[in-house]
Design a protein around this motif. Structure first.
Motif, short mmCIF file in Angstrom:
data_model
loop_
_atom_site.label_atom_id
_atom_site.label_comp_id
_atom_site.label_asym_id
_atom_site.label_seq_id
_atom_site.Cartn_x
_atom_site.Cartn_y
_atom_site.Cartn_z
N ARG A 1 0.91 -1.21 0.05
CA ARG A 1 -0.02 0.00 0.15
C ARG A 1 0.89 1.28 0.07
O ARG A 1 1.75 1.76 1.04
CB ARG A 1 -0.82 -0.13 1.16
N LEU A 2 0.75 2.20 -1.15
CA LEU A 2 1.62 3.31 -1.21
C LEU A 2 0.82 4.52 -0.48
O LEU A 2 -0.73 4.41 -0.62
CB LEU A 2 1.97 3.59 -2.62
N SER A 3 1.50 5.50 0.00
CA SER A 3 0.68 6.33 0.35
C SER A 3 1.32 7.99 -0.23
O SER A 3 2.47 7.93 -0.52
CB SER A 3 0.76 6.77 1.99
N CYS A 4 0.52 8.72 -0.15
CA CYS A 4 0.82 10.13 -0.95
C CYS A 4 0.33 11.41 0.04
O CYS A 4 -0.83 11.18 0.18
CB CYS A 4 0.28 10.16 -2.11
N THR A 5 1.25 11.95 0.67
CA THR A 5 0.82 13.09 1.21
C THR A 5 1.46 14.44 0.65
O THR A 5 2.33 14.52 -0.13
CB THR A 5 1.27 13.05 2.80
N ALA A 6 0.77 15.49 1.01
CA ALA A 6 1.16 16.81 0.55
C ALA A 6 1.31 17.81 1.67
O ALA A 6 0.35 17.65 2.79
CB ALA A 6 0.27 17.32 -0.49
N SER A 7 2.63 18.50 1.62
CA SER A 7 2.63 19.78 2.53
C SER A 7 2.43 20.87 1.94
O SER A 7 2.84 21.11 0.68
CB SER A 7 3.84 19.68 3.11
N GLY A 8 1.74 21.76 2.30
CA GLY A 8 1.49 23.23 1.82
C GLY A 8 0.35 23.03 0.68
O GLY A 8 0.27 24.16 -0.16
N PHE A 9 -0.22 21.95 0.81
CA PHE A 9 -1.41 21.72 -0.26
C PHE A 9 -2.56 20.90 0.07
O PHE A 9 -2.09 19.77 0.88
CB PHE A 9 -0.79 21.00 -1.79
N THR A 10 -3.65 21.21 0.00
CA THR A 10 -4.89 20.24 0.34
C THR A 10 -5.26 19.50 -1.04
O THR A 10 -5.81 20.38 -1.76
CB THR A 10 -5.92 21.16 1.14
N PHE A 11 -5.28 18.55 -0.95
CA PHE A 11 -5.92 17.45 -2.05
C PHE A 11 -7.32 17.44 -2.29
O PHE A 11 -7.79 17.36 -3.35
CB PHE A 11 -5.53 15.85 -1.84
N GLY A 12 -7.89 17.82 -1.19
CA GLY A 12 -9.49 17.71 -1.06
C GLY A 12 -10.28 18.13 -2.33
O GLY A 12 -11.10 17.23 -2.61
N SER A 13 -9.97 19.17 -2.83
CA SER A 13 -10.83 19.58 -4.17
C SER A 13 -10.55 18.96 -5.53
O SER A 13 -10.88 19.39 -6.68
CB SER A 13 -11.34 20.94 -4.09
N TYR A 14 -9.18 18.14 -5.47
CA TYR A 14 -8.62 17.86 -6.69
C TYR A 14 -8.58 16.71 -7.03
O TYR A 14 -8.41 15.68 -6.18
CB TYR A 14 -7.32 18.51 -6.87
N ALA A 15 -8.71 16.11 -8.53
CA ALA A 15 -8.27 14.70 -8.44
C ALA A 15 -6.72 14.39 -8.62
O ALA A 15 -5.94 15.45 -8.43
CB ALA A 15 -8.44 14.72 -10.23
N VAL A 16 -6.66 13.38 -8.14
CA VAL A 16 -5.04 12.87 -8.03
C VAL A 16 -4.87 11.75 -8.65
O VAL A 16 -5.79 10.83 -8.81
CB VAL A 16 -4.88 12.74 -6.32
N ASN A 17 -3.54 11.71 -9.43
CA ASN A 17 -3.15 10.48 -10.18
C ASN A 17 -1.83 9.63 -9.44
O ASN A 17 -1.20 10.48 -8.70
CB ASN A 17 -2.72 10.86 -11.65
N TRP A 18 -2.14 8.56 -9.51
CA TRP A 18 -0.55 7.60 -9.32
C TRP A 18 -0.09 7.43 -10.73
O TRP A 18 -0.75 6.93 -11.62
CB TRP A 18 -1.29 6.51 -8.45
N TYR A 19 1.22 7.49 -10.64
CA TYR A 19 1.91 7.39 -11.89
C TYR A 19 2.87 6.46 -11.55
O TYR A 19 3.36 6.13 -10.37
CB TYR A 19 2.63 8.71 -12.46
#
Length: 120
Positions: free
Chosen positions: A19-37
């Motif tokens: 299981r991979l995890s992706c987090t972001a600092s300085g940005f909120t994913f909530g309202s955006y599409a997110v891709n795994w590449y």
């Protein structure tokens, strides 16, 4: 400054799971599409999974359909990629990002990725 951080990779035998995890600092994913590449040696980076924010729609590359599951936890500002029935051809560096970027930040810089190696 926005920083994407991928984690959870490793060495696994064929048929195994990660299981991979992706987090972001300085940005909120909530309202955006997110891709795994992913990018394998000598190959171009490819999209393996996408999750849309508003309705949770998920799409997958044919090569991973039925084996990988993308999900998100907005409370943790984290997007996951559950990878089951792994195959040697899944070996690659895996990255996450926001396709098309965001109005305020533009395109987000790529993180360092997380290496997934499937081998016996």
């Amino acid at each position: 400054q926005v920083q994407l951080v991928e984690s959870g990779g490793g060495l696994v035998q064929p048929g195994g799971s990660l299981r991979l995890s992706c987090t972001a600092s300085g940005f909120t994913f909530g309202s955006y599409a997110v891709n795994w590449y992913r990018q394998a040696p000598g190959k171009e980076r490819e999209v393996v999974a996408q999750i849309i924010s508003l309705d949770g729609t998920r799409t997958y590359a044919e090569s991973v359909k039925g084996r990988f599951t993308i999900s998100r936890d907005n409370a943790r500002n984290t997007v996951y990629l559950q990878m089951n029935s792994l195959k040697p051809e899944d070996t690659a560096v895996y990255y996450c990002n926001v396709p098309g970027g965001a109005p305020a930040q533009g395109y987000l810089d790529w993180g360092q990725g997380t290496q997934v190696t499937v081998s016996s």
